[in-house]
Design a protein around this motif. Structure first.
Motif, mmCIF file in Angstrom:
data_model
loop_
_atom_site.group_PDB
_atom_site.id
_atom_site.type_symbol
_atom_site.label_atom_id
_atom_site.label_comp_id
_atom_site.label_asym_id
_atom_site.label_seq_id
_atom_site.Cartn_x
_atom_site.Cartn_y
_atom_site.Cartn_z
ATOM 1 N N TYR A 42 23.324 45.722 2.815
ATOM 2 C CA TYR A 42 23.348 46.143 1.408
ATOM 3 C C TYR A 42 23.972 47.526 1.255
ATOM 4 C CZ TYR A 42 20.621 42.069 0.003
ATOM 5 O OH TYR A 42 20.222 40.777 -0.250
ATOM 6 N N SER A 46 24.447 48.058 8.868
ATOM 7 C CA SER A 46 23.761 46.858 9.354
ATOM 8 C C SER A 46 23.208 47.028 10.764
ATOM 9 C CB SER A 46 24.711 45.653 9.311
ATOM 10 O OG SER A 46 25.878 45.896 10.071
ATOM 11 N N GLY A 224 15.953 40.649 1.179
ATOM 12 C CA GLY A 224 17.117 41.521 1.231
ATOM 13 C C GLY A 224 16.829 42.789 0.457
ATOM 14 N N ILE A 225 17.021 42.720 -0.870
ATOM 15 C CA ILE A 225 16.936 43.925 -1.702
ATOM 16 C C ILE A 225 15.582 44.613 -1.600
ATOM 17 C CG2 ILE A 225 16.148 42.767 -3.817
ATOM 18 C CD1 ILE A 225 18.871 45.516 -3.563
ATOM 19 N N TYR A 228 15.381 47.256 0.973
ATOM 20 C CA TYR A 228 16.149 48.456 0.668
ATOM 21 C C TYR A 228 15.573 49.245 -0.509
ATOM 22 C CZ TYR A 228 18.959 45.846 3.870
ATOM 23 O OH TYR A 228 19.360 45.140 4.978
ATOM 24 N N TYR A 352 22.114 45.852 -6.536
ATOM 25 C CA TYR A 352 22.816 45.139 -5.459
ATOM 26 C C TYR A 352 24.311 45.498 -5.448
ATOM 27 C CZ TYR A 352 18.906 41.711 -5.967
ATOM 28 O OH TYR A 352 17.698 41.084 -6.072
ATOM 29 N N GLU A 353 24.930 45.406 -6.628
ATOM 30 C CA GLU A 353 26.372 45.638 -6.699
ATOM 31 C C GLU A 353 26.726 47.083 -6.383
ATOM 32 O OE1 GLU A 353 30.141 44.627 -9.583
ATOM 33 O OE2 GLU A 353 28.256 45.149 -10.573
ATOM 34 N N LEU A 355 24.963 49.336 -4.587
ATOM 35 C CA LEU A 355 24.702 49.658 -3.184
ATOM 36 C C LEU A 355 25.768 49.089 -2.262
ATOM 37 C CD1 LEU A 355 20.846 49.059 -3.125
ATOM 38 C CD2 LEU A 355 21.992 51.275 -2.971
ATOM 39 N N THR A 356 26.138 47.833 -2.480
ATOM 40 C CA THR A 356 27.103 47.190 -1.583
ATOM 41 C C THR A 356 28.527 47.644 -1.835
ATOM 42 O OG1 THR A 356 27.258 45.264 -3.059
ATOM 43 C CG2 THR A 356 25.673 45.145 -1.252
#
Length: 369
Positions: A42, A46, A224-225, A228, A352-353, A355-356
């Motif tokens: 994210y 990794s 996932g999120i 984080y 999400y958008e 961070l990535t």
């Protein structure tokens, strides 16, 4: 003296551990936990994230593509890795690196069987994905007989798990739809167990599923999120701790007069005597143009400073007229106040958008006690 002298993404591994333990605490002791580390975990890192989670005892990892899994294996990660969206061209490398594919369609099933046969595999672990309403990837419920037929007399692969993905588990207005997905998945698991042996383990819940539908945790959950620091819920966000914080500095301060403009296309015009500060990051670093022109703010010495004018490729200008600051002072882009979710919401997107999107050219700094 500021904590940083350049643009950095600060990654707090202590916060990661806190979030992992919080989410684990909502599960039965025997329920497995899969940590999603796709998209550079994210947008963070990794390898570092996976190494930390592996030490904490995570049972599985998930990545989107084979390349991501290969990177983890090359870094020494031993935990099983599920590849959620593998492509046939990468199947040989997937097997060579002991990655486990999601098999989501008849085409992918047959292509993987052939590669497994060519490489003389016996009972290679695969995961069968079913579509229960997201309508993105996955077999249909009525494909179970097809899967059974294709697996009969074949020993190249073994179905380790079957799974699906919830479409709106964070939205309690969609509770009926989510409950229908859960019900459909239960029916699929029952029929699969009746027709195909040995019985695989099952998983359905994502982060919001863990929080809102823990009764459907089956044998494993995927987060996932949440790992984080975000739970798609204000109350949960208050308990979780953001792992990533994007910080930068003031490169230069300008005093501008009434009627002067700032940045490309003269998008900002001063209405009076104002003070602006230029920051060394821009849309090439993941802070897109949609955040400019007063929509979003950053934090300078604890005070809100709106982004003015158009975001440039490598620079952002902010209004610091009423803020006591100087060149070299630290600026919090997101992480505390504003949070990544708050920052993203100003442009009608999600954490999400944001961070990535943070570029790999931004230096990563790790914190761990």
């Amino acid at each position: 003296m500021p904590k940083t002298a350049e643009t950095v993404l600060e990654i707090n591994l202590n916060h990661l551990e806190h979030n992992y333990r919080y989410l684990k605490g909502k599960l039965k002791p025997e329920t497995k936990f899969l940590g999603v580390v796709k998209a550079f975990a994210y947008g963070s890192d990794s390898i570092k994230i996976a190494q930390k989670l592996e030490k904490l005892g995570v049972d599985y990892f998930a990545v989107a593509y084979v390349k991501e899994g290969v990177q983890l294996r090359n870094a020494g990660i031993k935990t099983p890795i599920l590849v959620l969206h593998p492509q046939a061209i990468n199947f040989t490398e997937l097997i060579e690196c002991c990655l486990e594919p999601s098999i989501y369609s008849p085409k992918i099933l047959m292509e993987f069987l052939e590669v497994a046969k060519e490489l003389r595999q016996k009972e290679y672990p695969v995961h069968i994905k079913f579509n229960t309403g997201l309508n993105r990837l996955g077999f249909w419920e009525n494909d179970i007989d097809y899967i059974k037929k294709k697996l009969e007399g074949r020993d190249e692969i073994i179905v380790t798990s079957i799974f699906s993905h919830l479409a709106a588990s964070e939205d309690l207005n969609e509770k009926d739809f989510t409950l229908k997905q859960i019900s459909n998945f239960r029916k699929i698991t029952q029929e699969f167990d009746e027709k195909i042996n040995p019985k695989p383990f099952k998983h359905l819940l994502n982060t919001s599923g863990i929080i809102n539908y823990s009764e459907a945790q089956f044998d494993m959950v995927r987060s996932g999120i949440g790992l984080y620091g975000f739970g798609n819920n204000v109350k949960i966000d208050a308990v979780l701790k953001p792992v990533a914080s994007l910080n930068t500095i003031i490169s230069q301060i300008h005093k501008i007069e009434p009627g002067e403009t700032v940045g490309y296309n003269r998008a900002f015009t001063s209405e009076g005597y104002q003070i602006t500060a230029t920051l060394p990051l821009g849309h090439a670093d993941g802070i897109g143009r949609q955040y400019g022109n007063g929509k979003t703010y950053v934090s300078v010495n604890g005070q809100k400073a709106p982004i003015i004018g158009n975001v440039c490729m490598d620079m952002i200008m902010i209004d610091v007229t009423n803020i006591d600051c100087q060149e070299g002072d630290e600026v919090v882009v997101f992480g505390g106040n504003p949070s990544a979710e708050e920052f993203a919401s100003t442009s009608k997107t999600i954490s999400y958008e944001l961070l990535t999107s943070i570029s790999q050219r931004v230096k990563r700094v790790f914190i761990e006690s």
